[in-house]
Design an enzyme around this catalytic site. Sequence first.
Site, PDB file in Angstrom:
ATOM      1  N   HIS A 130       0.833  -1.215   0.000  1.00 37.48           N
ATOM      2  CA  HIS A 130       0.000   0.000   0.000  1.00 37.48           C
ATOM      3  C   HIS A 130       0.863   1.258   0.000  1.00 37.48           C
ATOM      4  O   HIS A 130       0.685   2.151  -0.822  1.00 37.48           O
ATOM      5  CB  HIS A 130      -0.943   0.037   1.200  1.00 37.48           C
ATOM      6  CG  HIS A 130      -1.510   1.415   1.411  1.00 37.48           C
ATOM      7  ND1 HIS A 130      -2.535   1.926   0.651  1.00 37.48           N
ATOM      8  CD2 HIS A 130      -1.132   2.420   2.243  1.00 37.48           C
ATOM      9  CE1 HIS A 130      -2.780   3.176   1.010  1.00 37.48           C
ATOM     10  NE2 HIS A 130      -1.948   3.508   1.972  1.00 37.48           N
ATOM     11  N   HIS A 135       1.431   5.238  -2.748  1.00 38.61           N
ATOM     12  CA  HIS A 135       1.835   6.620  -2.444  1.00 38.61           C
ATOM     13  C   HIS A 135       3.053   7.114  -3.226  1.00 38.61           C
ATOM     14  O   HIS A 135       3.119   8.286  -3.572  1.00 38.61           O
ATOM     15  CB  HIS A 135       2.150   6.766  -0.945  1.00 38.61           C
ATOM     16  CG  HIS A 135       0.941   6.734  -0.063  1.00 38.61           C
ATOM     17  ND1 HIS A 135       0.062   7.786   0.044  1.00 38.61           N
ATOM     18  CD2 HIS A 135       0.472   5.769   0.777  1.00 38.61           C
ATOM     19  CE1 HIS A 135      -0.902   7.482   0.907  1.00 38.61           C
ATOM     20  NE2 HIS A 135      -0.686   6.259   1.369  1.00 38.61           N
ATOM     21  N   GLU A 176      -5.767   9.470   0.212  1.00 37.50           N
ATOM     22  CA  GLU A 176      -6.091   8.037   0.217  1.00 37.50           C
ATOM     23  C   GLU A 176      -7.200   7.648  -0.774  1.00 37.50           C
ATOM     24  O   GLU A 176      -7.122   6.599  -1.409  1.00 37.50           O
ATOM     25  CB  GLU A 176      -6.484   7.578   1.618  1.00 37.50           C
ATOM     26  CG  GLU A 176      -5.355   7.664   2.659  1.00 37.50           C
ATOM     27  CD  GLU A 176      -4.193   6.689   2.407  1.00 37.50           C
ATOM     28  OE1 GLU A 176      -4.275   5.836   1.493  1.00 37.50           O
ATOM     29  OE2 GLU A 176      -3.179   6.808   3.131  1.00 37.50           O
ATOM     30  N   SER A 195      -3.933   0.852  -4.378  1.00 40.31           N
ATOM     31  CA  SER A 195      -3.361  -0.407  -3.898  1.00 40.31           C
ATOM     32  C   SER A 195      -4.438  -1.464  -3.650  1.00 40.31           C
ATOM     33  O   SER A 195      -4.143  -2.521  -3.105  1.00 40.31           O
ATOM     34  CB  SER A 195      -2.547  -0.162  -2.620  1.00 40.31           C
ATOM     35  OG  SER A 195      -3.381   0.328  -1.579  1.00 40.31           O
TER      36      SER A 195
END
Length: 285
Positions: A130, A135, A176, A195
Amino acid sequence: MTGETAHKLRGDYSRMRPDYTVDQEWSRYSEDEHALWRRLYQRQASLVAKYACDEFNQTLQALDFSGAIPRFDAVNPKLRAATDWQLVAVPGLLPDLTFFEHLAHRRFPVTVWLRNPEEFDYIVEPDIFHDFFGHVPMLFNPVFADYIQAYGQGGIKAHALGAIEMLARLYWYTVEFGLIDTPRGIRTYGAGILSSGGELPYCIESPNPNRIGFDLLRIMQTRYKIDTYQETYFVIRDFRQLFDATAPDFTPYYDQLRGREPYAPSAVLAGDRVYHRGIAPVRAA
Ligand code: PHE
Ligand code: CO
């Protein structure tokens, strides 16, 4: 990620430095872990081509982390050259203020451990897949990179003002789970979506969730779900809009919002710029 530290944390916090960083110890990943990374990467790579924004896809292709769990010390010189950010290895979720301090200094904390094979489809806590896949490509975008640093600086201030809950909603609904309106349709730049095998198609294609134009104060008073797909996504026009809207001092905003009842995750309000109104409640992810 903030606001989720209620349960017992899973990483090894016994050997960290005072700023919660550790060494990545890349040579300790097993061949099975590299193989699991490759499987996770493969699945997501075929989905992001269709559902992620161009900025994400361009960086992902240029860097190509498909072969093995990436080494932070190999990525850092490239990230330094692109936006002057650095990755730091951490055992897992961090205390809010520690997290904000890293971001304010253009250091992005990346969890060192990889999920178990049984967690291929779903994981509760952020792992290296993730944190890295979701990111890191976005940190190569100059405007977005500046936004994350400003968020960290804002977090330090919000911590002092007792306003972290409001600010955390902004992180959630942008960094997010944010969507972006592009000439080729709505796409995503949110790491929690990028993700996730299930939420990538869902956030764009499903008729269930609301898709509403970005509105800073609205977002800061909207609760969110952490254990299902989102019931509402907020759509930006471009990263400049995000940066500019969040540039003012938030202190008067916090004063204005404090004590108000937050909106439900599924709410649609009279003032919303609605791209799509959801047709049904969302079932568990
Ligand atoms: N401008 C915000 C403040 O004064 C800081 C911030 C920037 C918050 C970017 C979020 C995102 O608090
Ligand atoms: Co995250």
